[in-house]
Design a protein around this motif. Structure first.
Motif, mmCIF file in Angstrom:
data_model
loop_
_atom_site.group_PDB
_atom_site.id
_atom_site.type_symbol
_atom_site.label_atom_id
_atom_site.label_comp_id
_atom_site.label_asym_id
_atom_site.label_seq_id
_atom_site.Cartn_x
_atom_site.Cartn_y
_atom_site.Cartn_z
ATOM 1 N N TYR A 189 -3.390 3.766 -2.535
ATOM 2 C CA TYR A 189 -3.179 2.695 -3.758
ATOM 3 C C TYR A 189 -2.741 1.310 -3.385
ATOM 4 O O TYR A 189 -1.829 1.381 -2.782
ATOM 5 N N LEU A 190 -3.375 0.514 -3.773
ATOM 6 C CA LEU A 190 -3.055 -0.796 -3.376
ATOM 7 C C LEU A 190 -2.289 -1.664 -4.573
ATOM 8 O O LEU A 190 -2.828 -1.447 -5.767
ATOM 9 N N VAL B 253 0.700 -0.991 0.173
ATOM 10 C CA VAL B 253 0.034 -0.130 0.047
ATOM 11 C C VAL B 253 0.790 1.169 -0.108
ATOM 12 O O VAL B 253 1.841 1.451 0.927
ATOM 13 N N LYS B 254 0.452 2.081 -0.789
ATOM 14 C CA LYS B 254 1.268 3.423 -0.781
ATOM 15 C C LYS B 254 -0.030 4.682 -0.525
ATOM 16 O O LYS B 254 -0.895 4.509 -1.126
ATOM 17 N N GLN B 255 0.382 5.398 0.435
ATOM 18 C CA GLN B 255 -0.729 6.345 0.665
ATOM 19 C C GLN B 255 -0.408 7.973 0.319
ATOM 20 O O GLN B 255 0.744 8.274 0.533
ATOM 21 N N SER B 256 -1.377 8.698 -0.357
ATOM 22 C CA SER B 256 -1.187 10.178 -0.406
ATOM 23 C C SER B 256 -2.201 10.727 0.054
ATOM 24 O O SER B 256 -3.471 10.745 -0.509
ATOM 25 N N GLU C 227 -10.427 5.319 -0.102
ATOM 26 C CA GLU C 227 -10.212 6.741 0.451
ATOM 27 C C GLU C 227 -10.606 6.233 2.047
ATOM 28 O O GLU C 227 -11.214 5.469 2.409
ATOM 29 N N THR D 204 -5.662 8.935 0.403
ATOM 30 C CA THR D 204 -6.167 7.880 -0.834
ATOM 31 C C THR D 204 -5.068 7.005 -0.644
ATOM 32 O O THR D 204 -3.785 7.277 -0.516
#
Lengths: 153, 153, 153
Positions: free
Chosen positions: B35-36, B27-30, B151, B33
């Motif tokens: 992103y998986l 997982v990367k988070q921004s 989200e 949000t």
């Protein structure tokens, strides 16, 4: 009503947004970002283009199919936010093209959608990042499926 | 603990999130949000479903594989944010289905993931935009791979 | 100039970003998020790798092709924001790999791009969520196409 007028000039009446063919929704919103479901080349609830490009379908037919997908995407956006004048940017377009091995003109097929967005919204709003790729098989044997991320007011 | 209870009612124990099979993170988070990474139908570190739908696999098996991918996605989200109660919206689901040419029931296969997310989170949070498409070949010959944008609080 | 120096150490000169092969733009920005167009393994305007992995191409060649795509992605980002030092996070990488049926080593091919991003930006910024999948056919018969979502300052 700017975009609606533009569509009229182009001779395009927005259809009712096609119903998703399964358990999902046409649009999900997070802040100002809309995520759209895959759009197929449906007209009046019926797939207009099936079959693979390079096989039963020409690149030209694929391009028309991509434009129909794009029209359906606008219909889905319009139903979600109430007016296409609220579209600030077409951010990302993915174009999946049912292809026979050996057909490598996916960019020209995808242009059917890309050029339509620029025609409707102009360069600043309508231009977009894009990926186009072939696939051996799309749902319901559709020729093209598109997918969008859009920024709205 | 609302979602954990719901999972218990459904008889589902979240596994430890599968380790990525290569040089990336789950997982990367921004901002809000997530992103998986692509999720495969792994159980206890072993792929449960390999082979193409329409060939060695039926649509029903594909649908179960899609649900397993979805469970693994929840495990990855849970490890990243600590509780599934912080999920505010499943925004976008991509479902890639290893298919033989001629099998065009990708939507029904993808429903295995879509219906699961709605079952767990309810319609408002769990419903999502979705694309489903066929591919000739997935990593490790997996039957299904899914991909999510989510989200969170 | 940190990232530029790192690239120099790695012996990499950023090329001029390849022109999109059709009607779209290399990068579209929304807030701090960049959406990139599909990148092909082009060097000096010419595709370096065509053909399918598992057929005319080995996994090793595919991995080099993926790295070239990644270099082109950096060139596109650099031209858009002026400096790669403004990259805060590689959020999501999609890797599409032209594959013959039966080749299922897409993760190793995709590592050519993934490992490069981590090498250039370090683990915190450069690591990313990723999906890798096979496809029967890419534009211009390219061996690999990649796609990125990136967070910038």
């Amino acid at each position: 009503m700017k975009i609606e007028q533009k569509l009229q000039e182009l001779g395009i009446t927005l259809p009712k947004a096609p119903k998703p063919v399964a358990a999902y929704v046409p649009v999900k919103q997070s802040g100002n970002t809309l995520y759209l479901s895959g759009q197929l080349p449906m007209v009046d609830g019926k797939l207009q283009y099936t079959g693979k490009v390079g096989g039963e379908r020409t690149a030209e037919e694929g391009s028309v199919a991509a434009k129909i997908c794009a029209i359906n995407a606008l219909a889905a956006i319009n139903e979600h936010i109430g007016s296409l004048d609220k579209v600030k940017s077409i951010l990302k377009l993915q174009v999946f093209i049912a292809s026979v091995v050996g057909f490598d003109g996916q960019p020209e097929v995808a242009n059917g959608a890309s050029e339509f967005f620029v025609e409707v919204f102009g360069q600043e709003i309508g231009s977009h990042a894009r990926s186009a790729l072939g696939t051996n098989q799309l749902p319901r044997d559709a020729t093209v499926e598109i997918d969008l991320v859009v920024e709205v007011e």
